[in-house]
Design a protein around this motif. Structure first.
Motif, PDB file in Angstrom:
ATOM      1  N   GLN A  73      -0.646  -3.418   9.673  1.00  0.00           N
ATOM      2  CA  GLN A  73      -1.849  -4.147   9.311  1.00  0.00           C
ATOM      3  C   GLN A  73      -1.892  -4.518   7.828  1.00  0.00           C
ATOM      4  OE1 GLN A  73      -5.300  -2.051  10.661  1.00  0.00           O
ATOM      5  NE2 GLN A  73      -4.813  -2.350  12.804  1.00  0.00           N
ATOM      6  N   GLU A  74      -0.950  -4.004   7.033  1.00  0.00           N
ATOM      7  CA  GLU A  74      -0.944  -4.326   5.613  1.00  0.00           C
ATOM      8  C   GLU A  74      -0.642  -5.801   5.414  1.00  0.00           C
ATOM      9  OE1 GLU A  74       0.897  -2.414   1.669  1.00  0.00           O
ATOM     10  OE2 GLU A  74       2.389  -3.285   2.985  1.00  0.00           O
ATOM     11  N   ASP A  75      -1.405  -6.438   4.565  1.00  0.00           N
ATOM     12  CA  ASP A  75      -1.177  -7.837   4.224  1.00  0.00           C
ATOM     13  C   ASP A  75      -0.063  -7.882   3.177  1.00  0.00           C
ATOM     14  OD1 ASP A  75      -1.238 -10.481   3.384  1.00  0.00           O
ATOM     15  OD2 ASP A  75      -3.425 -10.591   3.406  1.00  0.00           O
TER      16      ASP A  75
ATOM     17  N   ARG B  69       0.972 -10.083   1.424  1.00  0.00           N
ATOM     18  CA  ARG B  69       0.670 -10.935   0.265  1.00  0.00           C
ATOM     19  C   ARG B  69       0.138 -10.153  -0.926  1.00  0.00           C
ATOM     20  NH1 ARG B  69      -3.404 -15.136   2.669  1.00  0.00           N
ATOM     21  NH2 ARG B  69      -4.253 -13.152   3.408  1.00  0.00           N
TER      22      ARG B  69
ATOM     23  N   LEU C  83      -4.699 -15.798  -1.195  1.00  0.00           N
ATOM     24  CA  LEU C  83      -5.713 -14.754  -1.357  1.00  0.00           C
ATOM     25  C   LEU C  83      -6.764 -15.143  -2.397  1.00  0.00           C
ATOM     26  CD1 LEU C  83      -3.551 -11.493  -1.279  1.00  0.00           C
ATOM     27  CD2 LEU C  83      -5.142 -12.290   0.471  1.00  0.00           C
TER      28      LEU C  83
END
Length: 164
Positions: free
Chosen positions: A21-23, A25, A154
């Motif tokens: 689930q870590e982004d 970016r 982001l």
């Protein structure tokens, strides 16, 4: 340097991470194999805290610090070309101001992640002449993060929320 091999044993900790689930970016690319994830930009006191990640082996060029640096290795291993110690998960490292060194991650290391608390400037120096060839500090790291977060979608505000 102060190198304390095992301030804790990471294998004893339960893994609560959600790696899937870590982004990705949030990691700011610095070179093809090196990226950093900022955790804090303390512009009022001139320091930053970040995670430094190498994918595979690599080198963070020869440099020295104007102020102390603290590091804790979380994954993989690394060392300095100029020293005979190696940091593994759980190793704490203190770097005194003024020491010149070259951070090396061995080619057989799949991934290295370490937490660094850097005060003042990191001065890149030529191996041949010892002259300063560039620098990083809290402000340059903040600008690199803002630029990357804007580019990747982001938004630069993502970096701004980490300013103290």
């Amino acid at each position: 340097d102060i190198v304390i091999p095992s301030i804790f044993n990471l294998s004893d900790w339960k893994d609560y991470s959600n790696a899937e689930q870590e982004d990705h970016r949030v990691w700011v690319p610095q070179t093809p194999c090196l990226s950093f994830r900022p955790l804090c930009f303390c512009t009022s006191q001139g320091y930053y805290v970040n995670l430094l990640k190498f994918k595979g082996g690599g080198i963070l060029g020869r440099h020295r610090h104007s102020s102390p640096v603290h590091a804790v290795t979380l994954k993989g291993s690394w060392g300095y070309k100029e020293h005979d110690w190696h940091a593994y998960p759980g190793t704490y490292v203190f770097e005194p101001p003024g020491e010149t060194h070259t951070l090396v991650v061995d080619d057989d290391c799949e991934e290295m992640v370490a937490l660094f608390h850097v005060t003042g400037s990191l001065l890149y120096v030529s191996e041949e002449t010892g002259e300063v060839t560039g620098f990083d500090d809290v402000f340059s790291k903040l600008e690199k993060a803002r630029a990357w977060y804007e580019e990747c979608g982001l938004g630069k505000e993502y970096a701004d929320q980490l300013i103290r």
